[in-house]
Design a protein around this motif. Structure first.
Motif, PDB file in Angstrom:
ATOM      1  N   ALA A 267      33.224  48.942  54.148  1.00  0.00           N
ATOM      2  CA  ALA A 267      33.095  50.191  53.379  1.00  0.00           C
ATOM      3  C   ALA A 267      31.723  50.822  53.585  1.00  0.00           C
ATOM      4  CB  ALA A 267      33.349  49.923  51.894  1.00  0.00           C
ATOM      5  N   GLN A 268      30.661  49.998  53.637  1.00  0.00           N
ATOM      6  CA  GLN A 268      29.322  50.534  53.879  1.00  0.00           C
ATOM      7  C   GLN A 268      29.245  51.202  55.242  1.00  0.00           C
ATOM      8  OE1 GLN A 268      26.732  47.177  53.367  1.00  0.00           O
ATOM      9  NE2 GLN A 268      26.532  47.455  51.135  1.00  0.00           N
ATOM     10  N   LEU A 269      29.771  50.530  56.262  1.00  0.00           N
ATOM     11  CA  LEU A 269      29.743  51.105  57.604  1.00  0.00           C
ATOM     12  C   LEU A 269      30.535  52.406  57.653  1.00  0.00           C
ATOM     13  CD1 LEU A 269      28.952  50.893  60.563  1.00  0.00           C
ATOM     14  CD2 LEU A 269      30.996  49.496  60.946  1.00  0.00           C
ATOM     15  N   ALA A 270      31.714  52.417  57.037  1.00  0.00           N
ATOM     16  CA  ALA A 270      32.520  53.638  57.030  1.00  0.00           C
ATOM     17  C   ALA A 270      31.823  54.757  56.265  1.00  0.00           C
ATOM     18  CB  ALA A 270      33.893  53.349  56.417  1.00  0.00           C
ATOM     19  N   ARG A 271      31.141  54.392  55.170  1.00  0.00           N
ATOM     20  CA  ARG A 271      30.424  55.424  54.401  1.00  0.00           C
ATOM     21  C   ARG A 271      29.319  56.053  55.228  1.00  0.00           C
ATOM     22  NH1 ARG A 271      25.953  55.007  51.118  1.00  0.00           N
ATOM     23  NH2 ARG A 271      26.042  52.714  51.162  1.00  0.00           N
ATOM     24  N   HIS A 272      28.555  55.232  55.935  1.00  0.00           N
ATOM     25  CA  HIS A 272      27.486  55.778  56.775  1.00  0.00           C
ATOM     26  C   HIS A 272      28.062  56.668  57.873  1.00  0.00           C
ATOM     27  CE1 HIS A 272      24.457  53.570  54.689  1.00  0.00           C
ATOM     28  NE2 HIS A 272      24.870  52.366  55.097  1.00  0.00           N
ATOM     29  N   ASN A 273      29.150  56.230  58.490  1.00  0.00           N
ATOM     30  CA  ASN A 273      29.755  57.050  59.544  1.00  0.00           C
ATOM     31  C   ASN A 273      30.268  58.378  58.980  1.00  0.00           C
ATOM     32  OD1 ASN A 273      29.245  55.029  61.419  1.00  0.00           O
ATOM     33  ND2 ASN A 273      31.260  54.064  61.134  1.00  0.00           N
TER      34      ASN A 273
ATOM     35  N   ARG B  24      29.128  59.906  56.319  1.00  0.00           N
ATOM     36  CA  ARG B  24      27.975  60.733  55.976  1.00  0.00           C
ATOM     37  C   ARG B  24      27.427  61.430  57.219  1.00  0.00           C
ATOM     38  NH1 ARG B  24      24.482  60.555  51.772  1.00  0.00           N
ATOM     39  NH2 ARG B  24      26.401  60.066  50.632  1.00  0.00           N
ATOM     40  N   ASP B  25      27.362  60.697  58.326  1.00  0.00           N
ATOM     41  CA  ASP B  25      26.898  61.316  59.565  1.00  0.00           C
ATOM     42  C   ASP B  25      27.842  62.420  60.015  1.00  0.00           C
ATOM     43  OD1 ASP B  25      24.800  59.558  59.540  1.00  0.00           O
ATOM     44  OD2 ASP B  25      25.726  58.125  60.925  1.00  0.00           O
TER      45      ASP B  25
ATOM     46  N   THR C  52      29.913  64.130  58.101  1.00  0.00           N
ATOM     47  CA  THR C  52      29.811  65.245  57.151  1.00  0.00           C
ATOM     48  C   THR C  52      28.567  66.077  57.415  1.00  0.00           C
ATOM     49  OG1 THR C  52      30.967  63.933  55.481  1.00  0.00           O
ATOM     50  CG2 THR C  52      29.723  65.846  54.704  1.00  0.00           C
ATOM     51  N   THR C  53      27.463  65.403  57.726  1.00  0.00           N
ATOM     52  CA  THR C  53      26.225  66.128  58.021  1.00  0.00           C
ATOM     53  C   THR C  53      26.398  67.003  59.257  1.00  0.00           C
ATOM     54  OG1 THR C  53      24.927  64.335  57.037  1.00  0.00           O
ATOM     55  CG2 THR C  53      23.767  65.871  58.486  1.00  0.00           C
ATOM     56  N   ARG C  54      27.007  66.449  60.285  1.00  0.00           N
ATOM     57  CA  ARG C  54      27.225  67.239  61.494  1.00  0.00           C
ATOM     58  C   ARG C  54      28.177  68.408  61.229  1.00  0.00           C
ATOM     59  NH1 ARG C  54      27.210  61.995  63.895  1.00  0.00           N
ATOM     60  NH2 ARG C  54      29.484  61.884  63.704  1.00  0.00           N
ATOM     61  N   ARG C  55      29.230  68.157  60.446  1.00  0.00           N
ATOM     62  CA  ARG C  55      30.169  69.237  60.145  1.00  0.00           C
ATOM     63  C   ARG C  55      29.500  70.324  59.303  1.00  0.00           C
ATOM     64  NH1 ARG C  55      33.694  66.346  58.170  1.00  0.00           N
ATOM     65  NH2 ARG C  55      33.309  66.625  55.942  1.00  0.00           N
ATOM     66  N   ASN C  56      28.723  69.916  58.297  1.00  0.00           N
ATOM     67  CA  ASN C  56      28.010  70.910  57.486  1.00  0.00           C
ATOM     68  C   ASN C  56      27.025  71.701  58.327  1.00  0.00           C
ATOM     69  OD1 ASN C  56      29.388  70.060  55.219  1.00  0.00           O
ATOM     70  ND2 ASN C  56      27.767  68.694  54.517  1.00  0.00           N
ATOM     71  N   TYR C  57      26.379  71.022  59.255  1.00  0.00           N
ATOM     72  CA  TYR C  57      25.429  71.731  60.120  1.00  0.00           C
ATOM     73  C   TYR C  57      26.160  72.776  60.965  1.00  0.00           C
ATOM     74  CZ  TYR C  57      21.905  72.544  63.728  1.00  0.00           C
ATOM     75  OH  TYR C  57      21.029  73.128  64.585  1.00  0.00           O
ATOM     76  N   ARG C  58      27.317  72.386  61.513  1.00  0.00           N
ATOM     77  CA  ARG C  58      28.084  73.345  62.309  1.00  0.00           C
ATOM     78  C   ARG C  58      28.576  74.504  61.442  1.00  0.00           C
ATOM     79  NH1 ARG C  58      30.298  68.478  64.461  1.00  0.00           N
ATOM     80  NH2 ARG C  58      32.150  68.744  63.135  1.00  0.00           N
TER      81      ARG C  58
END
Length: 768
Positions: A190-196, A198-199, A201-207
């Motif tokens: 779950a931690q690994l999936a959450r970090h992925n 988040r990354d 989501t950050t890229r999508r928000n940036y786009r």
């Protein structure tokens, strides 16, 4: 003694008792008293023994009952009680009730009680162990169910990509079951999936933000075409606001009054209160009719019935379709003593004296009505020379208030809404504070009329006018210039043969053809050896004043040169140019103006120039100190709209101005005595302006004025006689033609803007 013994044997024998009393009477009072004492003692003893026997028998019977029911402890208590009674009263013992029998039964009950207690303890121990095992099982099942539930919730959260919740649920599992390897693995996943996530989501928000930024830039390039644009999301919150008002009393009474007033306003009818003989209708009949018509109770006060005569209680009125409230107001106006008011949800006809009291206090926010609306007149564009007369500025008297001033608003209310009530009752008051809050202490009926008046006045405060001006300049220009020009190659003088005086001496120039055109660089060169050469080029050759420097000039086109070198040195230059121009220049200022306010929009360009010089003299030297001034050109639109009462037409006070500064600015050179010359700049400004007042329809367009300038030039130059010979004359003449047509139109459009009409509909707000 025998009679006493007889009573002992049989206490119920009345005959023995009677004879005993007879003997006691014969023996005298002392024996009688002794007999009474003995009798009383005997009776008391008999009663005690009887009570003891009853108590013992009852205790034994209760013990037997308890023994039968298995209540051995209670049986012991009852048998022990019977044993004590028999021990202290042995004379009451019988064959079925004696101490030994009761003692045996007591021992048996005690033994059974001990055995029952031991069995009970054993049963309690067994039940306790069973309960403990059951509780441990229940706790174990609860823990397993809880862990399974946490696993299921974590799985659902993980599948829903809510990895943070899945990680939190695994932490709860580890709290319940530390060291659970499966839970630790799931938490790590779950931690690994959450970090992925988040990354990602950050890229999508940036786009998205990147795209949104460029979308906003594209939207910024699109100008707003409507005068008012509502933000629907924001307006869904703003539309919930209401007028700032405060009611001092409040409660159900005000609500009832409001409901009754609304009903009186909504019901309309054609009034005809005339009796059969034409004298009028009694007030009681009028009240009954209005009650039936509106459904509101109408009553007549006792003072009206007793104090007013029949004529005062007769209503004669004929009116077209009116609301009931308007009819009541009319009755109060035409009657000297009759009035009406709403009290406890009932319309009541009262006398003038009964109108006193019943006031409520309300506060109204009237800042928008009394706040002055500033006017902004546009400035004049002109050039003021040194020592000249400045152009007069058009002044505008500032307004005292938006719709009315505080004093005039107060006078308007007092003079038009129940004017007599303000003096009839000293408690009625109206005051407008400095912050724009109006405090009114009046009856609910008058308060309703004041509110209606303020609502009507506010209908005019939000009206604006969208004014669009068009300064349209159209130019259609044409220029054509064709001709030949001959010139010498050097300074004027005799040629090399000292016989033919051509246009210039050949020894003046070392480089042939340097004077051709306006420069020395040639476009094409053809050398024929000793006979000469040909050179040609195209350039800006025209130095004659054909055309207008601000419109079209003769520069440009084709220039060709042919040089003949011999005893006669001659250069021939061909000039040919044709130009046409069509210009449409639109200057479109637009301004949104408050109704009856004066506003202006100016798009100006300011240019500094040397207006004059101050001469400073120091140590026999003079210095020119320049005086700098500013001249401006551009467009100024100065307007004042006045919307008609029906909001269909607009009366426009217009002051449009278009000023153009001629460039370059003309200079005038002068000297300061023996010093160097100085230049003074003399700007020229073409000013086109209109001062007029016109009525125009809402959304219409009017032409305020126009200016048309037509200029034509036809130039012909050539050598006499030769310019008349066909074919040959083309070598000896120059022809130029110039035509310029310029037209200026000033158009004006105006649209009335009422913000309420542009409000989003509830459906549009719901769509957001």
């Amino acid at each position: 003694m025998h009679f006493s013994n007889a009573l002992d044997v049989m206490p119920s024998s009345q005959e023995a008792r009677d004879r005993l009393h007879k003997v006691e009477a014969l023996m005298g009072s002392r024996f009688s008293e002794a007999s009474d004492f003995i009798k009383d003692s005997q009776d008391a003893e008999v009663v005690r023994r009887a009570q003891a026997r009853l108590t013992a028998e009852s205790a034994r019977q209760m013990g037997d009952l308890a023994m039968g029911q298995g209540e051995y402890d209670q049986a012991v208590q009852h048998y022990r009680q019977a044993q004590l009674v028999l021990r202290y009263h042995p004379l009451i013992a019988t064959e079925s009730l004696d101490e030994q029998l009761v003692s045996g039964m007591l021992d048996k009950a005690a033994k059974l009680s001990a055995e029952a207690a031991a069995a009970k303890v054993e049963e309690a121990r067994r039940l306790a162990e069973a309960a403990k095992l059951e509780q441990e099982k229940a706790q174990r099942e609860y823990r397993e169910n809880k862990l399974q539930g946490l696993y299921n919730q974590a799985n659902e959260a993980f599948l829903a990509e809510n990895y943070q919740r899945a990680e939190s649920l695994m932490d709860q599992v580890l709290l319940e079951d530390p060291g659970n390897e499966k839970a630790e693995q799931l938490r790590a996943s779950a931690q690994l999936a959450r970090h992925n996530k988040r990354d990602e989501t950050t890229r999508r928000n940036y786009r998205e933000q990147w795209k949104r930024t460029f979308d906003e830039l594209d939207v910024m390039d699109v100008p707003q075409s409507t005068p008012i644009v509502f933000d629907r999301r924001r307006w869904s919150e703003v539309s919930q606001r209401d007028t700032l008002e405060f009611t001092g009393t409040g409660g159900d009474a005000d609500h009832e009054t409001t409901v009754v007033l609304d009903r009186l306003e909504s019901v309309r009818f054609a009034v005809r209160f005339v009796g059969p003989d034409g004298s009028g209708s009694p007030l009681s009949e009028v009240a009954a009719f209005l009650q039936t018509l509106t459904g509101v109770n109408f009553v007549i006060s006792n003072k009206v019935t007793t104090d007013l005569d029949e004529e005062a209680q007769t209503i004669k009125l004929e009116l077209p379709d009116q609301s009931v409230k308007k009819v009541l107001d009319t009755i109060a106006e035409i009657s000297e003593s009759l009035r009406w008011k709403i009290q406890d949800g009932v319309v009541k006809f009262v006398t003038k004296e009964e109108m006193l009291g019943g006031q409520v206090m309300r506060m109204y926010a009237v800042q928008d009505l009394i706040h002055p609306v500033a006017s902004f007149p546009g400035g004049e564009i002109n050039v003021s020379p040194s020592g000249g007369i400045d152009a007069p500025e058009e002044s505008d008297t500032p307004r005292e208030g938006g719709v009315s001033t505080a004093d005039k608003l107060e006078a308007l209310i007092r003079n038009n809404i129940a004017p007599a009530s303000w003096n009839d009752d000293p408690k009625n008051s109206l005051r407008i504070a400095d912050n724009g809050t109006m405090v009114v202490y009046q009856t609910p009926e008058v308060q309703s009329q004041i509110k209606s008046l303020l609502d009507d006045l506010r209908e005019a405060t939000g009206i604006m006018v969208d004014i669009q001006a068009r300064f349209l300049t159209v130019q259609d220009n044409f220029l054509e210039d064709i001709g030949l020009d001959f010139r010498g190659l050097g300074q004027p003088g005799l040629g090399t043969n000292n016989f033919f005086n051509d246009f210039g001496g050949s020894g003046v120039q070392s480089d042939l053809g340097r004077d051709i055109g306006q420069g020395t660089d040639l476009g094409a060169f053809y050398d024929e050896g000793g006979d000469g050469d040909i050179r040609a080029r195209t350039e800006h050759l025209y130095d004659l004043a054909l055309g207008d420097a601000d419109v079209l000039t003769g520069a440009g086109g084709l220039s060709g040169s042919w040089t003949y070198l011999n005893d006669l040195q001659l250069g021939m230059v061909l000039r040919a140019v044709s130009k046409s121009e069509r210009v449409e220049l639109v200057t479109a200022p637009r301004v949104l103006v408050f109704n009856t306010a004066r506003a202006n929009i100016a798009v100006l360009n300011q240019v500094a120039y040397v207006k004059d010089f101050d001469v400073e003299i120091a140590q026999a030297a003079s210095i020119a100190d320049p005086i700098i001034d500013v001249v401006q050109d551009g467009v100024v639109l100065d307007v004042r709209p006045v919307v008609s009462a029906d909001r269909r037409f607009v009366l426009m006070e217009l002051r449009p101005t278009v000023a153009t500064l001629k460039r370059p600015i003309r200079q005038q050179t002068t000297t300061l005595g023996s010093q160097n010359s100085v230049a003074i700049e003399l700007p020229e400004v073409d000013i086109q302006r209109v001062r007029t007042t016109v009525p125009m329809p809402d959304g219409g367009t009017v032409m305020l004025g126009g200016l048309k300038v037509s200029e034509k030039q036809d130039l012909r130059s050539g050598i006499p006689i030769l310019n008349k010979v066909p074919v040959v004359r083309a070598l000896f003449e120059r022809k130029g033609s110039y035509t310029s047509n310029r037209k200026l139109l000033i158009l004006l459009g105006a649209s009335i803007v009422i913000p309420q009409e542009h409000e989003p509909t509830p459906a549009q707000l719901g769509a957001r």
